[in-house]
Enzyme design. Sequence first.
Site, PDB file in Angstrom:
ATOM      1  CG  HIS A  16       4.264   2.639   1.268  1.00  0.00           C
ATOM      2  ND1 HIS A  16       3.855   2.946   2.540  1.00  0.00           N
ATOM      3  CD2 HIS A  16       3.269   1.880   0.743  1.00  0.00           C
ATOM      4  CE1 HIS A  16       2.679   2.399   2.776  1.00  0.00           C
ATOM      5  NE2 HIS A  16       2.301   1.744   1.697  1.00  0.00           N
ATOM      6  CD  GLN A 338       0.891   7.374 -13.266  1.00  0.00           C
ATOM      7  OE1 GLN A 338       0.559   6.257 -13.659  1.00  0.00           O
ATOM      8  NE2 GLN A 338       0.529   7.840 -12.083  1.00  0.00           N
ATOM      9  CG  HIS A 353      -5.078   2.372  -9.268  1.00  0.00           C
ATOM     10  ND1 HIS A 353      -4.301   3.272  -9.980  1.00  0.00           N
ATOM     11  CD2 HIS A 353      -4.321   2.023  -8.192  1.00  0.00           C
ATOM     12  CE1 HIS A 353      -3.146   3.443  -9.371  1.00  0.00           C
ATOM     13  NE2 HIS A 353      -3.131   2.709  -8.283  1.00  0.00           N
ATOM     14  CG  ASN A 357       2.190   7.852  -4.616  1.00  0.00           C
ATOM     15  OD1 ASN A 357       2.141   8.723  -3.761  1.00  0.00           O
ATOM     16  ND2 ASN A 357       2.933   6.769  -4.478  1.00  0.00           N
ATOM     17  CB  SER A 358      -2.322   7.575  -9.671  1.00  0.00           C
ATOM     18  OG  SER A 358      -1.387   6.563 -10.006  1.00  0.00           O
ATOM     19  CD  GLU A 361       2.624  10.365  -9.867  1.00  0.00           C
ATOM     20  OE1 GLU A 361       3.599   9.935  -9.247  1.00  0.00           O
ATOM     21  OE2 GLU A 361       2.054   9.733 -10.793  1.00  0.00           O
ATOM     22  CD  GLN A 378      -6.897   1.524  -5.427  1.00  0.00           C
ATOM     23  OE1 GLN A 378      -7.806   0.970  -6.065  1.00  0.00           O
ATOM     24  NE2 GLN A 378      -5.692   0.991  -5.288  1.00  0.00           N
TER      25      GLN A 378
END
Length: 460
Positions: A16, A338, A353, A357-358, A361, A378
């Site tokens: 967050h 990252q 996962h 955000n991942s 990105e 996810q």
Amino acid sequence: MVRRRVLLATFPAQGHINPALQFAKRLLKAGTDVTFFTSVYAWRRMANTASAAAGNPPGLDFVAFSDGYDDGLKPCGDGKRYMSEMKARGSEALRNLLLNNHDVTFVVYSHLFAWAAEVARESQVPSALLWVEPATVLCIYYFYFNGYADEIDAGSDEIQLPRLPPLEQRSLPTFLLPETPERFRLMMKEKLETLDGEEKAKVLVNTFDALEPDALTAIDRYELIGIGPLIPSAFLDGGDPSETSYGGDLFEKSEENNCVEWLDTKPKSSVVYVSFGSVLRFPKAQMEEIGKGLLACGRPFLWMIREQKNDDGEEEEEELSCIGELKKMGKIVSWCSQLEVLAHPALGCFVTHCGWNSAVESLSCGVPVVAVPQWFDQTTNAKLIEDAWGTGVRVRMNEGGGVDGSEIERCVEMVMDGGEKSKLVRENAIKWKTLAREAMGEDGSSLKNLNAFLHQVARA
């Protein structure tokens, strides 16, 4: 001219904080001051990490409130009580702040801080939700509580919701799965009821128009506004090359050898990056399988494994049985930047996962994905990555709900071996990288959407 001030009420978790801080920086660039409102625990951690060393940019200040857990929630802590205390203490602190600080003209809040919207309404301050998951997930929740619960609960392999692609049960947010306790569904229902309290609730979404065009317009009752990707400029539009971090890490990155220097020694598109975020903790048996899969691939890898500590702050993890072989083939760190890793030319694929955000990105950096989703949004994110955007492949779970090492190997090779599937995934990854950058460019949809929102804030 009097500057506007927006208060960002942000849940104290990395997933967050990162997009909220990036949103704050975009507001500052547009001439709007920001008060970042979060817990004492998060504020202390953010202030003590290296990313905060440069200090706050002009116009940004922090207000921290005690939620009763100033040292953070312990791994075995009571999550229900934690959220209850957060709401009670946070509401009181925000109420007092709005009463005594008349500079705040607008409140933007995380969905786990929905009570902030209620306090803002009491104080006659307009508000908007900052949704840090895909618009598709918000739509699924909305339709579940607005006439489609029976269809979703039926467990069909093809669930059709308005303006969304067909979904199977394994791709639903885990809050809606039969085995999930009812209290989690009720919690999400309460969040939507908060939005329903507004005539036309505004929802700022960390996505962009080209990425989710149908989902952003699927809910007539809300105004969904794509303002993403919310990642530092150096990795996106390049408007500020010095902006290389979000600026609010809750964890220190690894000091043991520099990840980027290590990556510099590797060939282009050769390295497998493995990270499962800041919260997820796999059991040792699953970690062993991941290790076996990486060794079987025979490719250099960078694996981020967070230090695991018990309630007394002592490290409790056991070394993997194949740790010696793993360290010969790759590099294992406890934390890293990252985005710096994903943007490096040596990166070939990201085993993740699929936290949003991942996902954003990796999309913005044009990196193919091996999706290993576990919970929350996810599972839906993995569906979008594999089927809607075509930028990765999703692992198949075994009968026990885990992932075998051979499956990790299969999926990594599928996106790394240079075959037809690998080429297609890489082409799609580059396409979405370009579109993500265009969205935040000078004439991009997200920049236009943000400016339109700020025009509304100015009139508040």
